[in-house]
Every structure is written in structure tokens, then in C-alpha cells.
Design an enzyme around this catalytic site. Structure first.
Site, mmCIF file in Angstrom:
data_model
loop_
_atom_site.group_PDB
_atom_site.id
_atom_site.type_symbol
_atom_site.label_atom_id
_atom_site.label_comp_id
_atom_site.label_asym_id
_atom_site.label_seq_id
_atom_site.Cartn_x
_atom_site.Cartn_y
_atom_site.Cartn_z
ATOM 1 N N LYS A 100 0.877 -1.109 -0.110
ATOM 2 C CA LYS A 100 0.011 -0.076 0.193
ATOM 3 C C LYS A 100 0.834 1.168 0.072
ATOM 4 O O LYS A 100 0.348 2.450 -0.535
ATOM 5 C CB LYS A 100 -0.925 0.052 1.203
ATOM 6 C CG LYS A 100 -0.448 -0.269 2.443
ATOM 7 C CD LYS A 100 -0.744 -1.823 2.724
ATOM 8 C CE LYS A 100 0.262 -2.227 3.949
ATOM 9 N NZ LYS A 100 -0.300 -2.914 4.860
ATOM 10 N N ILE A 131 -10.278 -8.601 1.377
ATOM 11 C CA ILE A 131 -11.801 -8.116 0.917
ATOM 12 C C ILE A 131 -11.656 -7.678 -0.274
ATOM 13 O O ILE A 131 -10.624 -6.814 -0.597
ATOM 14 C CB ILE A 131 -12.194 -6.916 2.009
ATOM 15 C CG1 ILE A 131 -12.051 -7.233 3.166
ATOM 16 C CG2 ILE A 131 -13.625 -6.519 1.252
ATOM 17 C CD1 ILE A 131 -12.610 -6.118 4.326
ATOM 18 N N GLU A 185 2.150 -3.921 10.802
ATOM 19 C CA GLU A 185 3.270 -3.670 9.923
ATOM 20 C C GLU A 185 4.663 -3.767 10.474
ATOM 21 O O GLU A 185 4.680 -3.908 11.835
ATOM 22 C CB GLU A 185 3.042 -2.099 9.654
ATOM 23 C CG GLU A 185 1.813 -1.664 8.786
ATOM 24 C CD GLU A 185 2.036 -2.352 7.655
ATOM 25 O OE1 GLU A 185 2.751 -2.093 6.607
ATOM 26 O OE2 GLU A 185 1.087 -3.235 7.300
ATOM 27 N N ASP A 196 -0.997 3.710 8.045
ATOM 28 C CA ASP A 196 -1.432 2.525 7.022
ATOM 29 C C ASP A 196 -2.907 2.901 6.472
ATOM 30 O O ASP A 196 -3.041 2.529 5.571
ATOM 31 C CB ASP A 196 -1.229 1.126 7.863
ATOM 32 C CG ASP A 196 -1.919 0.134 7.048
ATOM 33 O OD1 ASP A 196 -1.075 -0.236 6.305
ATOM 34 O OD2 ASP A 196 -2.859 -0.472 7.303
ATOM 35 N N LYS A 200 -4.423 3.355 2.421
ATOM 36 C CA LYS A 200 -5.363 2.935 2.009
ATOM 37 C C LYS A 200 -6.503 3.696 1.537
ATOM 38 O O LYS A 200 -7.138 3.641 0.410
ATOM 39 C CB LYS A 200 -5.794 1.648 3.077
ATOM 40 C CG LYS A 200 -4.812 0.553 3.183
ATOM 41 C CD LYS A 200 -5.268 0.022 4.457
ATOM 42 C CE LYS A 200 -3.890 -1.441 4.833
ATOM 43 N NZ LYS A 200 -4.288 -2.099 6.039
#
Ligand code: HSE
Length: 407
Positions: A100, A131, A185, A196, A200
Site C-alpha cells: 500500500k 476483501i 506492519e 497505514d 489505504k
């Protein structure tokens, strides 16, 4: 037979190889040909691994091997991943990544190269672990104008919040458990501080709004300032505290993006999302709200998304799909100071007259055992600029502030 290389044999890399070997037969049917992991790149030695003959330490072997059509980058971080991914795409190889940080920082550039080279750059695993969200957002919801996205996007912090609230587990123990389970992480401060989740929501917003959203432009807060008192007040509010990454199309055409802990009403579809689960609510102008839910971190859920991308990359070996967004100067991002939201505020030694003079009509909250000199309340919607002024006039009498989101 399609030959692929896996860069990095950590949690996600080893899961990727495991899923490919475990489900070989069905993957062959789905991809139309067998998928073989020819190389695994890692600086460490794995002498006891069943795949020990596949390990190499020199990326150039992969780059210069014309048999390798798909490179899976699951090292994480920018260095050396960015160089490996860029040179793979330039060499005409498709790339699948779970990284990411890389997509959030370099996505526009890498997607452009992929298009020019007529290969694919896929990153389903970069958001929401197992997902499916990137492909549904890009393809299944393509008929919609996307107006809002709001998600619980970090499994580690959701796991920590759940353990702290439900089981009274101390923060450090909850974090340690999340690390042991392979959720966190390498530097878990990226989880705890919201970084994080920010990466995203930037990826999702870039895809939804067609222009790159860079994480360093986005107001980002983590969960470290949340207190047990805040949790109790949130119960009296009738909801849960969740770390939410959200992006919203505004009337003037700008897009507001933020990562923050938030009071969420118990009626929200995000309120009951606990443990390592993530959920992403997408509001389309035709569909209304669509919610994607599942395990947002962990070895096999993340590997599931990586391997699905590999199958599609193999199937589409001579064409690239339209997954794309432009680079951007960020002028379409709303100034965080203009973002207008309700808030929960907790104060000490401030009377109700002062509160109401500053904030107008508010909704007071209660908790058992609160000292007489404490007040907690929900304000009307105000801009960040207005909060700055009003809260600074109260100085150290403000014990906490958490935004209220209506998803
Ligand atoms: N550290 C991340 C999380 C891993 O906890 O959600 C999945 O991206």
C-alpha cells in the site's frame, strides 16, 4: 504454463506461495494454464523450506528471464520495491503487489508505465486484506459517481480497540498479540498512528475520484490518544469509537479526505466491525451504500487477494485493463481547515454557560463516576478552523476531542 516470481518471503509472500501450491488444480482451471512459482527472491536463507530450490538473492535473474510474465511484489516499503516494480513493468512484465505504501505514493506513475507497456499493475491486496474492493470499485460500481468512501481500513488498530474495549486488555498486550498474528506492519507505529489507514484511503480515493491523492497531504490521526473515559462517553452516545479513513465529494467539486478516530452511531454498518475485520462503505449515486466486509490483515486473507490478481494477470497476459488514475497537483483536495464535522469534546473545570456560549446548543453525555468538574458533549458541525479557535480559548481544560462521523 505461466511462470511467476515472488519478491519477499515474509507473511504475505509465504502465504502467496502456500495458496498457489495448495489450490494448484483449481487455479490452473481459473487461469487457463498452470501457474508455477519459478523464483522466490529473499535475502534470507530458508534451507528447510520445501521451496528451497526456488530461492534467489539477485533480482536481475528475474528481470532478465523472459519466461517470467508476472512479478509479485510483497516486500513492502518503497526501497527496493519501487525499483523492482518499475523495472519489471518497463521490461513488459505484469506486477501484482500488496504494497500500500508503494501504491499510495507511486501509483499514478506505475499505472502509467503499465498502460504504456500494455501490461497490468494490480494491487487488490493493498486495501482490506482479503476483501475484494479495488476491482469491485473499479469495475462493478463503474456505473456510479462515487460520492463517499468510509472504512475501517486497519486490522491492527481495530483489533487493539476491540480488545481494549471488550476485554479490558492493555494497549501493549493487544498490540503484541496483533504482531504475533501477523497483522501489524514491520513498524507498528504506522498502524497505531493511522499512517497505514491513510495509505489505504488514498488508494481508494485515487481510484474513486480518478486523481492521485498523496498521503502526506491528508490529515491523519491514530488511536493513541483515546482514553477509557472516551470509550465510556461513547457508550452513552450510543455507538463505538473506530479509526476511520474517509473521503467525500463536496458540492464545489473538491474532495475531503481524513483519517481519524470517530464516534460512530451503533446504527452504522461500521459500528459492529470488530477484531481484525475491516469494512469499507462505498456510497454510489445509483447504488446508495454498499459495504464490503472481511479480514483486513493476515497471511492467508491477504495472499488470497494477491493470488486472485495473479490469476487475472495470467489470463490477461497480452492486454491491460483500464485500471488507472491521473497524477495530480492535489488542488482538488479540500483544505483540512475547511472540513466541517460534529465532535465529542471532554473538558475539566469548564461550566455549561461557557460551553454553550462557545458551541451553542450541545448534547451532554454522561459516564458513571465522572467527577463534578468534568463535562462531555457533542457539538453541532463546525469547521476545523472554528474548533481551533474555540478549543484554544479553553486551553488545558480540554481533555479530549473525537470527531463524530455519520456513516
Ligand atoms: N498492518 C495492516 C493492518 C496489514 O493491520 O491492517 C494489512 O494491510
Amino acid at each position: 504454463m505461466a511462470k511467476i516470481a515472488v519478491l519477499g518471503y515474509g507473511v504475505v509472500g509465504s502465504g502467496t506461495v502456500e495458496v498457489i501450491e495448495k489450490n494448484k488444480k483449481s487455479l490452473t482451471e481459473k487461469a487457463g494454464q498452470e501457474i508455477e512459482v519459478k523464483y522466490i527472491l529473499d535475502l534470507r536463507d530458508f534451507p528447510d523450506s520445501p521451496y528451497k530450490d526456488k530461492f534467489i538473492k539477485d533480482f536481475n535473474i528475474i528481470l532478465n528471464d523472459p519466461e517470467i510474465s508476472v512479478v509479485v511484489e510483497v516486500i513492502g516499503g518503497i526501497k527496493p520495491s519501487y525499483d523492482f516494480v518499475k523495472s519489471s513493468l518497463l521490461a513488459g512484465k505484469s506486477v501484482v503487489t500488496s504494497n500500500k505504501e508503494l501504491v499510495a505514493q507511486k501509483g499514478a506513475e506505475l499505472l502509467k508505465i503499465a498502460h504504456e507497456k500494455k501490461v497490468n499493475f494490480f494491487f487488490e491486496a493493498s486495501v482490506g486484506g482479503g476483501i475484494p474492493i479495488i476491482r469491485p470499485l473499479h469495475q462493478c460500481l463503474s456505473a456510479n459517481r462515487i460520492d463517499e468512501i468510509a472504512g475501517i481500513l486497519n486490522g491492527t488498530t481495530n483489533f487493539i480497540l476491540t480488545k481494549m474495549i471488550r476485554d479490558n486488555m492493555p494497549f501493549d498486550e493487544a498490540l503484541r498479540t496483533a504482531q504475533e498474528l501477523g497483522y501489524a506492519e514491520r513498524d507498528p507505529s504506522a498502524d497505531v498512528n493511522g499512517i497505514d489507514a491513510c495509505r489505504k484511503i488514498c488508494i481508494l480515493a485515487s481510484l474513486a475520484f480518478g486523481k492521485h491523492v498523496y498521503p502526506d497531504k491528508i490529515h491523519t490521526e491514530g488511536i493513541s490518544a483515546i482514553t477509557p473515559e472516551d470509550v465510556e462517553y461513547c457508550e452513552s452516545f450510543g455507538g463505538s469509537i473506530k479509526l476511520i479513513g474517509w473521503a467525500s465529494r463536496e458540492d464545489g467539486g473538491k474532495v475531503a479526505v481524513m483519517v481519524c478516530p470517530a464516534f460512530i452511531s451503533e446504527d452504522s454498518q461500521l459500528a459492529g466491525v470488530n477484531d481484525v475485520f475491516n469494512a469499507i462503505l462505498v456510497r454510489g449515486d445509483s447504488t446508495g451504500d454498499v459495504v464490503f466486509y472481511g479480514k483486513g490483515a493476515g497471511k492467508l486473507p491477504t495472499a488470497s487477494a494477491v493470488v486472485a490478481d495473479v490469476v487475472i494477470a495470467v489470463k490477461m497476459s497480452s492486454s491491460s485493463i483500464s485500471l488507472y488514475w491521473e497524477d495530480s497537483d492535489q488542488s482538488f483536495i479540500e483544505d483540512e481547515k475547511n472540513i466541517t464535522l460534529q465532535s465529542y469534546i471532554r473538558t475539566v473545570n469548564v461550566d455549561k454557560n461557557t460551553v454553550e456560549k462557545l458551541f451553542g446548543e450541545v448534547e451532554y453525555l454522561s459516564r458513571k463516576g465522572a467527577p463534578d468538574n468534568e463535562l462531555a458533549f457533542i457539538t453541532a458541525a463546525l469547521s476545523e478552523n472554528e474548533y481551533d479557535k474555540k478549543l484554544s480559548s479553553l486551553g488545558n481544560n480540554v481533555l479530549g476531542r473525537i470527531r463524530v462521523l455519520n456513516y
